[in-house]
Design a protein around this motif. Structure first.
Motif, mmCIF file in Angstrom:
data_model
loop_
_atom_site.group_PDB
_atom_site.id
_atom_site.type_symbol
_atom_site.label_atom_id
_atom_site.label_comp_id
_atom_site.label_asym_id
_atom_site.label_seq_id
_atom_site.Cartn_x
_atom_site.Cartn_y
_atom_site.Cartn_z
ATOM 1 N N LEU A 1 0.827 -1.199 0.000
ATOM 2 C CA LEU A 1 0.000 0.000 0.000
ATOM 3 C C LEU A 1 0.866 1.255 0.000
ATOM 4 O O LEU A 1 0.566 2.237 -0.692
ATOM 5 N N GLY A 2 1.954 1.223 0.756
ATOM 6 C CA GLY A 2 2.865 2.361 0.806
ATOM 7 C C GLY A 2 3.481 2.662 -0.546
ATOM 8 O O GLY A 2 3.562 3.824 -0.968
ATOM 9 N N ALA A 3 3.901 1.619 -1.261
ATOM 10 C CA ALA A 3 4.464 1.822 -2.600
ATOM 11 C C ALA A 3 3.420 2.412 -3.543
ATOM 12 O O ALA A 3 3.712 3.338 -4.314
ATOM 13 N N PHE A 4 2.195 1.904 -3.466
ATOM 14 C CA PHE A 4 1.115 2.457 -4.290
ATOM 15 C C PHE A 4 0.869 3.916 -3.943
ATOM 16 O O PHE A 4 0.723 4.773 -4.824
ATOM 17 N N LEU A 5 0.808 4.212 -2.640
ATOM 18 C CA LEU A 5 0.538 5.588 -2.221
ATOM 19 C C LEU A 5 1.631 6.545 -2.667
ATOM 20 O O LEU A 5 1.347 7.691 -3.034
ATOM 21 N N LEU A 6 2.876 6.099 -2.647
ATOM 22 C CA LEU A 6 3.965 6.961 -3.118
ATOM 23 C C LEU A 6 3.817 7.271 -4.606
ATOM 24 O O LEU A 6 4.004 8.417 -5.026
ATOM 25 N N ALA A 7 3.465 6.268 -5.393
ATOM 26 C CA ALA A 7 3.262 6.487 -6.832
ATOM 27 C C ALA A 7 2.058 7.405 -7.069
ATOM 28 O O ALA A 7 2.119 8.329 -7.895
ATOM 29 N N PHE A 8 0.980 7.187 -6.334
ATOM 30 C CA PHE A 8 -0.211 8.016 -6.475
ATOM 31 C C PHE A 8 0.096 9.461 -6.072
ATOM 32 O O PHE A 8 -0.296 10.412 -6.758
ATOM 33 N N ALA A 9 0.820 9.629 -4.970
ATOM 34 C CA ALA A 9 1.180 10.971 -4.508
ATOM 35 C C ALA A 9 2.023 11.702 -5.545
ATOM 36 O O ALA A 9 1.830 12.903 -5.773
ATOM 37 N N ALA A 10 2.938 10.993 -6.177
ATOM 38 C CA ALA A 10 3.770 11.615 -7.206
ATOM 39 C C ALA A 10 2.915 12.083 -8.381
ATOM 40 O O ALA A 10 3.103 13.194 -8.902
ATOM 41 N N ALA A 11 1.962 11.264 -8.786
ATOM 42 C CA ALA A 11 1.090 11.625 -9.909
ATOM 43 C C ALA A 11 0.191 12.813 -9.547
ATOM 44 O O ALA A 11 0.031 13.745 -10.346
ATOM 45 N N VAL A 12 -0.360 12.805 -8.346
ATOM 46 C CA VAL A 12 -1.223 13.914 -7.914
ATOM 47 C C VAL A 12 -0.394 15.186 -7.745
ATOM 48 O O VAL A 12 -0.823 16.280 -8.122
ATOM 49 N N GLY A 13 0.804 15.041 -7.222
ATOM 50 C CA GLY A 13 1.694 16.189 -7.079
ATOM 51 C C GLY A 13 2.046 16.802 -8.421
ATOM 52 O O GLY A 13 2.067 18.026 -8.582
ATOM 53 N N ARG A 14 2.298 15.954 -9.388
ATOM 54 C CA ARG A 14 2.593 16.453 -10.743
ATOM 55 C C ARG A 14 1.383 17.189 -11.313
ATOM 56 O O ARG A 14 1.523 18.252 -11.922
ATOM 57 N N LEU A 15 0.200 16.645 -11.102
ATOM 58 C CA LEU A 15 -1.021 17.300 -11.570
ATOM 59 C C LEU A 15 -1.186 18.663 -10.895
ATOM 60 O O LEU A 15 -1.577 19.644 -11.540
ATOM 61 N N ALA A 16 -0.861 18.735 -9.615
ATOM 62 C CA ALA A 16 -1.000 19.991 -8.865
ATOM 63 C C ALA A 16 -0.064 21.076 -9.377
ATOM 64 O O ALA A 16 -0.342 22.262 -9.207
#
Length: 137
Positions: free
Chosen positions: A58-73
């Protein structure tokens, strides 16, 4: 949620800035959570009553998701389509968190409280992002 409430939370009345800030906050909180799950999956697993391997994944998934959302932001104008995907992913995560607690996990008391708080937080991000996206139109 009213424009006044949203703008108070985002400290701006500009919907695009609001949206970017809510996406960025989501990315930071999700990234910190993911990092904690990856870096301390053993101790957190024991505290929460959740398998450490599950937390690591879950942590690995969350890190990837956070990176994608951060890029969108960071986009001057975040894509409405991608923002809707983030909102939907957050809603799925919130519902899945509650379902996991009710149906297949046997967490400690701390784990149950954490799971409910996490679902509420992620659902809150979805609501804020949705509100800012609607105002943007």
């Amino acid at each position: 949620m009213s424009v006044t409430t949203l703008s108070g939370l985002a400290r701006t009345a500009e919907p695009l800035t609001m949206l970017r800030r809510f996406l960025a906050l989501d990315a930071v909180v999700t990234g910190v959570n993911g990092l904690a799950y990856v870096a301390a999956s053993g101790p957190l697993g024991r505290l929460l009553g959740v398998d450490r391997t599950l937390l690591l994944l879950l942590g690995a998934f969350l890190l990837a998701f956070a990176a994608a959302v951060g890029r969108l932001a960071t986009r001057r104008e975040p894509s409405a389509f991608l923002t809707r995907l983030v909102i939907e992913a957050n809603l799925v995560w919130a519902v899945a968190s509650i379902a996991a607690l009710a149906l297949w996990l046997t967490p400690t008391t701390a784990g149950a409280v954490w799971g409910l708080m996490q679902a509420a937080t992620v659902g809150g991000f979805a609501a804020l992002q949705f509100g800012a996206l609607r105002l943007r139109r």
